[in-house]
Design a protein around this motif. Sequence first.
Motif, PDB file in Angstrom:
ATOM      1  N   THR A 118       0.864  -1.173   0.000  1.00 52.18           N
ATOM      2  CA  THR A 118       0.000   0.000   0.000  1.00 52.18           C
ATOM      3  C   THR A 118       0.901   1.223   0.000  1.00 52.18           C
ATOM      4  OG1 THR A 118      -1.294  -1.272   1.571  1.00 52.18           O
ATOM      5  CG2 THR A 118      -2.037   0.948   1.121  1.00 52.18           C
ATOM      6  N   PRO A 119       0.581   2.250  -0.776  1.00 50.89           N
ATOM      7  CA  PRO A 119       1.414   3.451  -0.749  1.00 50.89           C
ATOM      8  C   PRO A 119       1.501   4.041   0.656  1.00 50.89           C
ATOM      9  CG  PRO A 119      -0.145   3.531  -2.568  1.00 50.89           C
ATOM     10  CD  PRO A 119      -0.508   2.337  -1.746  1.00 50.89           C
ATOM     11  N   GLY A 120       2.702   4.389   1.080  1.00 46.44           N
ATOM     12  CA  GLY A 120       2.880   4.971   2.404  1.00 46.44           C
ATOM     13  C   GLY A 120       2.654   6.474   2.361  1.00 46.44           C
ATOM     14  N   MET A 123       7.884  10.257   5.247  1.00 48.37           N
ATOM     15  CA  MET A 123       8.300  10.982   6.439  1.00 48.37           C
ATOM     16  C   MET A 123       8.428  12.467   6.090  1.00 48.37           C
ATOM     17  SD  MET A 123      11.615  10.259   8.783  1.00 48.37           S
ATOM     18  CE  MET A 123      11.528   8.507   8.922  1.00 48.37           C
ATOM     19  N   GLN A 125       9.955  15.669   5.292  1.00 40.57           N
ATOM     20  CA  GLN A 125      11.339  15.831   4.833  1.00 40.57           C
ATOM     21  C   GLN A 125      12.012  16.989   5.576  1.00 40.57           C
ATOM     22  OE1 GLN A 125      12.811  13.778   2.179  1.00 40.57           O
ATOM     23  NE2 GLN A 125      11.054  12.563   2.803  1.00 40.57           N
ATOM     24  N   ASN A 127      14.880  18.119   8.307  1.00 40.73           N
ATOM     25  CA  ASN A 127      16.053  17.630   9.026  1.00 40.73           C
ATOM     26  C   ASN A 127      16.868  18.797   9.546  1.00 40.73           C
ATOM     27  OD1 ASN A 127      17.966  18.401   6.776  1.00 40.73           O
ATOM     28  ND2 ASN A 127      16.665  16.928   5.708  1.00 40.73           N
ATOM     29  N   ALA A 136      17.182  13.317  10.665  1.00 42.13           N
ATOM     30  CA  ALA A 136      15.781  13.494  10.298  1.00 42.13           C
ATOM     31  C   ALA A 136      15.036  14.014  11.532  1.00 42.13           C
ATOM     32  CB  ALA A 136      15.203  12.183   9.822  1.00 42.13           C
ATOM     33  N   ILE A 208       7.594   6.531   9.931  1.00 39.15           N
ATOM     34  CA  ILE A 208       8.902   5.887  10.105  1.00 39.15           C
ATOM     35  C   ILE A 208       8.850   4.446   9.621  1.00 39.15           C
ATOM     36  CG2 ILE A 208      10.687   5.257  11.771  1.00 39.15           C
ATOM     37  CD1 ILE A 208       9.689   7.532  13.517  1.00 39.15           C
ATOM     38  N   PRO A 210       6.621   1.997   7.418  1.00 39.23           N
ATOM     39  CA  PRO A 210       5.486   1.957   6.507  1.00 39.23           C
ATOM     40  C   PRO A 210       4.500   0.866   6.883  1.00 39.23           C
ATOM     41  CG  PRO A 210       7.572   1.524   5.345  1.00 39.23           C
ATOM     42  CD  PRO A 210       7.905   1.747   6.762  1.00 39.23           C
TER      43      PRO A 210
ATOM     44  N   THR B 199      14.227  -1.756  12.426  1.00 38.31           N
ATOM     45  CA  THR B 199      13.377  -0.690  11.901  1.00 38.31           C
ATOM     46  C   THR B 199      14.024   0.671  12.116  1.00 38.31           C
ATOM     47  OG1 THR B 199      12.232  -0.647  14.008  1.00 38.31           O
ATOM     48  CG2 THR B 199      11.166  -1.843  12.225  1.00 38.31           C
ATOM     49  N   ASN B 224      10.396  -3.986   6.384  1.00 39.26           N
ATOM     50  CA  ASN B 224      11.038  -3.131   7.386  1.00 39.26           C
ATOM     51  C   ASN B 224      12.176  -2.347   6.785  1.00 39.26           C
ATOM     52  OD1 ASN B 224       9.399  -4.431   9.193  1.00 39.26           O
ATOM     53  ND2 ASN B 224      10.891  -6.063   9.458  1.00 39.26           N
ATOM     54  N   GLY B 227      11.908   0.961   5.141  1.00 39.17           N
ATOM     55  CA  GLY B 227      11.947   2.162   5.970  1.00 39.17           C
ATOM     56  C   GLY B 227      13.282   2.885   5.893  1.00 39.17           C
ATOM     57  N   GLU B 230      13.167   5.686   3.374  1.00 39.63           N
ATOM     58  CA  GLU B 230      12.413   6.825   3.894  1.00 39.63           C
ATOM     59  C   GLU B 230      13.300   7.664   4.827  1.00 39.63           C
ATOM     60  OE1 GLU B 230       9.264   8.420   2.877  1.00 39.63           O
ATOM     61  OE2 GLU B 230       8.833   6.287   2.728  1.00 39.63           O
ATOM     62  N   GLN B 231      14.024   6.973   5.702  1.00 40.23           N
ATOM     63  CA  GLN B 231      14.836   7.682   6.692  1.00 40.23           C
ATOM     64  C   GLN B 231      16.068   8.319   6.040  1.00 40.23           C
ATOM     65  OE1 GLN B 231      15.469   5.387  10.342  1.00 40.23           O
ATOM     66  NE2 GLN B 231      13.466   4.434  10.130  1.00 40.23           N
ATOM     67  N   SER B 233      16.169   9.535   3.062  1.00 36.85           N
ATOM     68  CA  SER B 233      15.718  10.741   2.395  1.00 36.85           C
ATOM     69  C   SER B 233      15.350  11.838   3.402  1.00 36.85           C
ATOM     70  CB  SER B 233      14.511  10.389   1.520  1.00 36.85           C
ATOM     71  OG  SER B 233      13.801  11.532   1.169  1.00 36.85           O
ATOM     72  N   ALA B 234      14.662  11.435   4.497  1.00 33.28           N
ATOM     73  CA  ALA B 234      14.231  12.430   5.488  1.00 33.28           C
ATOM     74  C   ALA B 234      15.425  13.089   6.171  1.00 33.28           C
ATOM     75  CB  ALA B 234      13.321  11.780   6.521  1.00 33.28           C
ATOM     76  N   ALA B 235      16.535  12.352   6.290  1.00 32.54           N
ATOM     77  CA  ALA B 235      17.731  12.933   6.902  1.00 32.54           C
ATOM     78  C   ALA B 235      18.433  13.894   5.937  1.00 32.54           C
ATOM     79  CB  ALA B 235      18.681  11.833   7.348  1.00 32.54           C
ATOM     80  N   GLY B 236      17.905  14.004   4.728  1.00 29.94           N
ATOM     81  CA  GLY B 236      18.455  14.967   3.778  1.00 29.94           C
ATOM     82  C   GLY B 236      19.682  14.459   3.028  1.00 29.94           C
ATOM     83  N   LEU B 237      19.899  13.129   3.063  1.00 31.56           N
ATOM     84  CA  LEU B 237      21.104  12.592   2.415  1.00 31.56           C
ATOM     85  C   LEU B 237      20.928  12.378   0.920  1.00 31.56           C
ATOM     86  CD1 LEU B 237      22.378   9.963   4.998  1.00 31.56           C
ATOM     87  CD2 LEU B 237      22.784  12.406   4.861  1.00 31.56           C
ATOM     88  N   VAL B 256       5.196   1.508  -1.811  1.00 26.24           N
ATOM     89  CA  VAL B 256       5.130   1.809  -0.381  1.00 26.24           C
ATOM     90  C   VAL B 256       5.863   3.108  -0.062  1.00 26.24           C
ATOM     91  CG1 VAL B 256       5.697   0.954   1.927  1.00 26.24           C
ATOM     92  CG2 VAL B 256       4.990  -0.653   0.149  1.00 26.24           C
ATOM     93  N   SER B 258       7.272   6.769  -0.142  1.00 25.12           N
ATOM     94  CA  SER B 258       6.629   8.008  -0.582  1.00 25.12           C
ATOM     95  C   SER B 258       7.374   8.578  -1.785  1.00 25.12           C
ATOM     96  CB  SER B 258       6.632   9.020   0.554  1.00 25.12           C
ATOM     97  OG  SER B 258       7.959   9.372   0.867  1.00 25.12           O
ATOM     98  N   ALA B 260       8.471  11.439  -2.335  1.00 28.10           N
ATOM     99  CA  ALA B 260       9.595  12.279  -1.941  1.00 28.10           C
ATOM    100  C   ALA B 260      10.857  11.454  -1.719  1.00 28.10           C
ATOM    101  CB  ALA B 260       9.252  13.046  -0.676  1.00 28.10           C
ATOM    102  N   ALA B 261      10.694  10.272  -1.126  1.00 29.84           N
ATOM    103  CA  ALA B 261      11.856   9.431  -0.853  1.00 29.84           C
ATOM    104  C   ALA B 261      12.224   8.570  -2.055  1.00 29.84           C
ATOM    105  CB  ALA B 261      11.588   8.542   0.357  1.00 29.84           C
TER     106      ALA B 261
END
Lengths: 288, 402
Positions: A118-120, A123, A125, A127, A136, A208, A210, B199, B224, B227, B230-231, B233-237, B256, B258, B260-261
């Motif tokens: 399923t699309p998540g 997080m 964005q 940081n 993050a 964090i 999905p 995770t 898992n 994830g 996602e992390q 990308s969210a950390a800006g790396l 699954v 996003s 953005a990531a």
Amino acid sequence: MELDYLATVLLSSLASASILLIATIGLAVVFGLMGVINLAHGEFLMIGAYAALTTTKLGIPYILSIPVAVLITMAIGAVVEILVIRRLYGRIFDTMLATWGISMAFLQLAVLIFGTVTPGIGMPQYNFQIGDYSLAGYPILMIGVAALMMAFVYFLMTKTVYGMKARASIQEPEMARAIGIQSARVNTMTFAIGCGLAGFAGAVLLPIVPATPSMGSVFVIKAFLTVVVAGPVTLTGSALAAIGLGGGASVTASFLTSVAGDAFFFLITATLLWLYPLGISAKWRWKM
Amino acid sequence: MKKSLVSIGVAITVALSAQFAHAETKIGAIFDLTGGLNIYGIQQNNALQLAVENINANGGVLGEPIEVVTYDAQSELSKYTQFANTALLRDHIDALFAGLTSSSREAIRPIVRKGNVPYFYASLYEGGACDKQTFVTGSTASQQLSVLIEWAVNKYGKKIYIMAPDYNFGTISAHWIHEYAKQNGAEVVGEDFLSLAVTDYAPTIQKIQASKPDFVVALPVGANQTGFLEQFSAAGLKDKIGLVSTNYGSGNQQVVVSPAAGEGLITNQGYFMHVDNPTNAKFVELWTAKYGNDTPIVSVAVDTWNAVNLWAAAVNKAGKADAGDVIAALESGLTFDAPNGTVTLEPGSHHLRQNIYIVEGDDNHGFKTVETFTDVIPSYEREKCDLIANPTLAKHFTPDDK
């Protein structure tokens, strides 16, 4: 070791411990106040995550989807308590078996309803920078969420009529019934609250971790061990166990390898249970 | 998805009740239709059913329809052993199509070797499986990494960080990354092997920042580890460090993750649904007519489709379904016009020479092709495993053994 690396590691390890604590509190409440080990805890977390995800997809802002997830998991929790758990009071192994069965049924149900992917929601964005390292923002926010959750449960258990009834029902069940507390109803409420807390965890951790049908299984093992290590003092015990085990594992993983982090978690758990078979809080004086 | 599960149910019922139908050949299918691995297992099984239907509609093999016996391995290793034995001993199948994980393949191989039944393993994997009865239609780690590392070193630079799962797919892939890094004058500046239950990727993300790589080779397995992306990308790396993978997307992780990531992530496999050729267009049409289009088709589905078609071609070529003749026909250098381009079954290694596609994640849970490498050789398997010269070979080669 540079100072900025150290600061980053400590902060993110505290965040890891908080994530573990968020995932654990619901299980700890149910175990502490009912003596029931809910092996479907992870699946309630998963239901919370899917509830929040579905609500968000319907166009409701993410932040408002969290209470929706809590209400849905509480309702399902109450039904499970009435249909299954209440018939098995005092039979701890039967309860474990029954909740394990429920967990499998929920997992497959989730596959049937939502499919395997399923699309998540992703997080945020956002940081920030500590020296050379960027972190993050959202996981760090979980430190505050865990603290709020603890404060909420503390308030609920000590300052509300329900909380007093719940504690009376578990500590002095006969006396509680004698003075007119309907312990069955109280227990339904307690189980529903435990499931609601799991649902909250699933919803708030959704960015964090999905949402997938099998996401519960990841949390349930570590959450279960944290509760067992914590022992009878629900809140303080769980917080300390989560910080020690989760935070310690994360620090170990940062300096050594991720496998060493996992090894740390399980070795310390085994050692603590060997030293304190009833949990670290078995001989503490306070009750929450 | 609901619809496809119902159709699996129907397919199983049909398969189980089809005992009375006259059929010259019977094949067994053991896939994970339930449990954690069913992201892949359902598609493998769907592809097998579709391939059989398509072959039967076009005259079947040896002029008769193929019969299928389906088993659900429930994502449990012990079920593979049990059902492989059932398939061979009770159901007397002529060929077996089964397995996703390397451990499931290793559980099955001794059974098919003893029973002398051709076995098709349709999954991307770490490489090196070698014996007379086993045929691999997925791409191997060295096949994918040989093109990917060279491409990434040219694109991003010479410092590599490896994030991989802590079991043989991860460790053997890491070996190949080291190997191809050396060949391309690059160096591995750090690596982290993660358990499938992790995770929390903050420690890994800090270590990546501490070792300052030009790109990360991430091989996340399971929900898992998704994830991690996602992390990361969210950390800006993501804007500073490239990220390439050989298995991202193999279980539709791009759905699954996003947008953005997922945007800009590089991955490569033997098949992606958007691959542009007439055979694939026809295949996608057949698939969506039967299963709908709510889940993108993954590479293991096409690997299974190819496996069934190669087997059918071999039986027709041999003129009978006996194991010895079919294996000889499979070793005759068969080629097949597959959805992922023409594939060639190498006689010696029992692996496929096939196209490898490097793709980039877009902003809408999909991919676009960056570069296509045609007819990539499974070089390691070809080097180690020659079943024509040495037909009794039965090994799982890993780069560490001499």
